[in-house]
Design a protein around this motif. Structure first.
Motif, PDB file in Angstrom:
ATOM      1  N   MET A  39     -13.141   4.236  23.207  1.00  0.00           N
ATOM      2  CA  MET A  39     -14.111   3.467  23.224  1.00  0.00           C
ATOM      3  C   MET A  39     -13.595   3.246  21.232  1.00  0.00           C
ATOM      4  O   MET A  39     -12.724   4.028  21.148  1.00  0.00           O
ATOM      5  N   PRO A  40     -14.047   1.969  21.416  1.00  0.00           N
ATOM      6  CA  PRO A  40     -13.209   1.281  20.084  1.00  0.00           C
ATOM      7  C   PRO A  40     -13.712   1.926  18.610  1.00  0.00           C
ATOM      8  O   PRO A  40     -14.635   3.250  18.304  1.00  0.00           O
ATOM      9  N   THR A  41     -12.586   2.158  17.728  1.00  0.00           N
ATOM     10  CA  THR A  41     -12.580   3.086  16.835  1.00  0.00           C
ATOM     11  C   THR A  41     -12.306   1.951  15.316  1.00  0.00           C
ATOM     12  O   THR A  41     -11.878   0.666  15.259  1.00  0.00           O
ATOM     13  N   VAL A  42     -12.850   2.401  14.471  1.00  0.00           N
ATOM     14  CA  VAL A  42     -12.641   1.621  13.074  1.00  0.00           C
ATOM     15  C   VAL A  42     -11.859   2.162  11.828  1.00  0.00           C
ATOM     16  O   VAL A  42     -12.227   3.799  11.703  1.00  0.00           O
ATOM     17  N   THR A  43     -11.180   1.947  11.309  1.00  0.00           N
ATOM     18  CA  THR A  43     -10.610   2.992  10.082  1.00  0.00           C
ATOM     19  C   THR A  43     -11.028   2.578   8.467  1.00  0.00           C
ATOM     20  O   THR A  43     -10.850   1.147   8.287  1.00  0.00           O
ATOM     21  N   ALA A  44     -11.106   3.530   7.987  1.00  0.00           N
ATOM     22  CA  ALA A  44     -11.476   3.429   6.696  1.00  0.00           C
ATOM     23  C   ALA A  44     -10.621   2.837   5.405  1.00  0.00           C
ATOM     24  O   ALA A  44      -8.915   2.758   5.309  1.00  0.00           O
ATOM     25  N   ALA A  45     -10.843   1.667   4.692  1.00  0.00           N
ATOM     26  CA  ALA A  45      -9.954   1.442   3.750  1.00  0.00           C
ATOM     27  C   ALA A  45     -10.788   1.723   2.011  1.00  0.00           C
ATOM     28  O   ALA A  45     -11.675   1.930   1.687  1.00  0.00           O
ATOM     29  N   ILE A  46     -10.042   2.445   1.951  1.00  0.00           N
ATOM     30  CA  ILE A  46      -9.859   3.421   0.973  1.00  0.00           C
ATOM     31  C   ILE A  46      -9.166   2.463  -0.192  1.00  0.00           C
ATOM     32  O   ILE A  46      -7.677   2.069  -0.690  1.00  0.00           O
ATOM     33  N   THR A  47      -9.149   2.916  -1.220  1.00  0.00           N
ATOM     34  CA  THR A  47      -8.693   2.776  -3.188  1.00  0.00           C
ATOM     35  C   THR A  47      -9.167   3.724  -3.892  1.00  0.00           C
ATOM     36  O   THR A  47     -10.108   4.818  -3.751  1.00  0.00           O
ATOM     37  N   VAL A  48      -7.768   4.760  -4.061  1.00  0.00           N
ATOM     38  CA  VAL A  48      -7.849   5.712  -4.220  1.00  0.00           C
ATOM     39  C   VAL A  48      -7.912   5.918  -6.332  1.00  0.00           C
ATOM     40  O   VAL A  48      -6.965   4.737  -6.529  1.00  0.00           O
ATOM     41  N   PRO A  49      -8.428   6.786  -6.677  1.00  0.00           N
ATOM     42  CA  PRO A  49      -9.236   6.745  -8.247  1.00  0.00           C
ATOM     43  C   PRO A  49      -7.507   6.814  -8.807  1.00  0.00           C
ATOM     44  O   PRO A  49      -6.874   8.060  -8.024  1.00  0.00           O
ATOM     45  N   VAL A  50      -7.479   6.515 -10.196  1.00  0.00           N
ATOM     46  CA  VAL A  50      -6.877   6.317 -10.859  1.00  0.00           C
ATOM     47  C   VAL A  50      -6.667   7.597 -11.699  1.00  0.00           C
ATOM     48  O   VAL A  50      -8.230   7.228 -12.566  1.00  0.00           O
ATOM     49  N   VAL A  51      -6.786   8.945 -12.474  1.00  0.00           N
ATOM     50  CA  VAL A  51      -6.887   9.506 -13.299  1.00  0.00           C
ATOM     51  C   VAL A  51      -6.164   9.482 -14.665  1.00  0.00           C
ATOM     52  O   VAL A  51      -5.151   9.557 -13.787  1.00  0.00           O
ATOM     53  N   GLU A  52      -6.805   9.497 -15.488  1.00  0.00           N
ATOM     54  CA  GLU A  52      -6.085   8.889 -17.022  1.00  0.00           C
ATOM     55  C   GLU A  52      -6.469  10.248 -17.643  1.00  0.00           C
ATOM     56  O   GLU A  52      -7.494  11.155 -18.023  1.00  0.00           O
ATOM     57  N   THR A  53      -4.908  10.881 -17.898  1.00  0.00           N
ATOM     58  CA  THR A  53      -5.424  12.394 -19.609  1.00  0.00           C
ATOM     59  C   THR A  53      -4.176  12.202 -20.684  1.00  0.00           C
ATOM     60  O   THR A  53      -3.181  10.836 -20.337  1.00  0.00           O
ATOM     61  N   SER A  54      -4.960  13.028 -21.169  1.00  0.00           N
ATOM     62  CA  SER A  54      -3.992  12.472 -22.205  1.00  0.00           C
ATOM     63  C   SER A  54      -2.381  12.880 -22.775  1.00  0.00           C
ATOM     64  O   SER A  54      -1.960  13.433 -21.737  1.00  0.00           O
ATOM     65  N   ALA A  55      -1.804  11.869 -23.485  1.00  0.00           N
ATOM     66  CA  ALA A  55      -0.701  12.571 -23.872  1.00  0.00           C
ATOM     67  C   ALA A  55      -0.649  13.597 -24.697  1.00  0.00           C
ATOM     68  O   ALA A  55      -2.124  14.720 -25.390  1.00  0.00           O
TER      69      ALA A  55
END
Length: 417
Positions: A39-55
């Motif tokens: 059976m054919p499968t499909v792979t997810a295209a993922i954009t990992v979020p960037v988490v910004e924190t303060s100095a």
């Protein structure tokens, strides 16, 4: 003539039948081959979020002495100043004395502990404390105090004589107490701390500010001791009211814990305070050692506590329903009819500023899937643990829409799936 025509017709029919058979057999073979493929499968295209924190923010440490700050729910020390080697701790010793005794003879919740008879020996220890120029509290031979009341007599007015009353009642001798103390220190990994007496008199009882932060957390985790160190006053039988030497109790959220002063340590304090951070509160725990006097010590502590709230921040890692990728199966139109991959839950953390956050996503290949089904996880790694959170936080990833498996016709007409 007729026989010739019949032969031609026969040959033509045989040819058509043969071609038809070939087509049928070929089609059957093709269908079998196409349908026997995985059976054919499909792979997810993922954009990992960037988490910004303060100095990182700076705590307003004094220019003299040394100190360290931690918080309940956070591992270790968050900020420190000055030397980190063992240093005399004066009457901060009595917090350790209390913890060791309560570990050996715990007081049940809602109870005051066993009764302790006060004798002429206790009067002698009072006389000894006065002669040594140590801190003390009155003793009445023949009176009876509970274990909690002896703790109060030792902790609030910082009475050296009652430290002896407590440890000799609990262990039989000061030496036995000191042996138990070393075992307790080893158990908790407090390698920078050494006790040679139960009160803190002299320069031989030492600790590091790092160890003191952990000792303060242990004290707050003990309901009896946490309650005692928060008391401004207490009433003792035959003695009356005793007062806590910690004049800052109730100021700037301060809930405890112990002051201490002698020539070797200067003016010291092991403290706990509840400070506001956004819409919540954090209980900070810390110590300062080596101030010139109590006034300088108290002013320095208030500066530290004023600067502490802004050193924390709440960081939104991801919001429930936030898109982080998609599946785009060719058999239902590819990118034109994709199904989004979304965060299955909100995730936020309260961190010490300067903490870094990195993210990575894992999503499995799919043949099909239902809306809301879990397809993977989004993992956030913190450079330091957050409030009551591990250093690795996992959030489920789910499908925003159904993904239908390819039909038989799609598999037959698209053998390259």
């Amino acid at each position: 003539m007729n026989s010739t025509v019949s032969a031609r017709v026969f040959r033509r029919r045989r040819f058509v039948a043969a071609v038809t058979a070939i087509v049928v057999v070929g089609s059957a073979g093709y269908s079998t081959a196409a349908l026997s493929q995985p059976m054919p499968t499909v792979t997810a295209a993922i954009t990992v979020p960037v988490v910004e924190t303060s100095a990182a923010s700076q705590i307003a440490w004094p220019s003299v002495g040394r100190g360290a700050l931690g918080a309940v729910g956070f591992d270790g020390v968050l900020s420190s100043s000055g030397g980190e080697d063992p240093f005399p701790i004066a009457s901060l010793t009595k917090v350790i004395t209390s913890l060791v005794v309560l570990d050996h003879k715990p007081i049940a919740a809602g109870e005051n502990g066993p009764k302790i008879d006060i004798t002429d020996d206790d009067v002698q220890w009072l006389d000894d404390s006065i002669a040594e120029n140590g801190s003390w509290e009155e003793v009445v031979s023949g009176s009876v105090l509970t274990q909690r009341q002896v703790l109060e007599a030792m902790m609030l007015p910082s009475a050296n004589n009652y430290s002896k009353t407590l440890v000799i009642w609990a262990f039989g001798s000061v030496d036995e107490f000191l042996g138990a103390t070393q075992t307790w220190l080893d158990k908790h990994g407090l390698t920078g701390t050494t006790l040679t007496n139960s009160s803190g008199l002299g320069a031989s009882n030492v600790s590091t500010t790092r160890d003191l932060v952990e000792i303060g957390k242990l004290a707050l985790a003990n309901p009896v001791l946490a309650s005692v160190v928060s008391e401004k006053t207490a009433i003792l039988p035959d003695i009356g009211e005793i007062k806590n030497l910690n004049s800052l109790l109730g100021t700037a959220g301060i809930t405890g814990m112990k002051t201490g002063t002698d020539d070797a340590s200067g003016s010291c304090i092991l403290f706990s305070a509840v400070v506001p951070v956004g819409d919540t509160t954090v209980t900070v725990v810390g110590a300062t050692l080596g101030a010139v006097n109590a006034g300088e010590r108290n002013a320095a502590l208030l500066d530290v506590l004023e600067s502490a709230p802004s050193a924390f921040e709440r960081v939104q890692l991801v919001t429930a329903g936030e898109r982080v990728g998609s599946y785009s199966p060719d058999w239902i139109g590819g990118e034109e009819k994709s199904s989004d991959v979304v965060a299955g839950a909100d995730a936020s953390v309260l961190v010490w500023k300067g903490t870094t956050v990195t993210a990575q996503a894992k999503a499995k290949p799919l043949e099909n899937g239902d809306t809301g089904s879990k397809v993977g996880s989004l993992e956030f790694t913190l450079s330091a643990p957050a409030l009551d959170q591990p250093a690795l936080i996992s959030v489920p990833l789910t499908l925003a829409e159904d993904i239908a498996a390819p039909t038989l016709w799609q598999r037959l007409t698209n053998p390259d799936f």
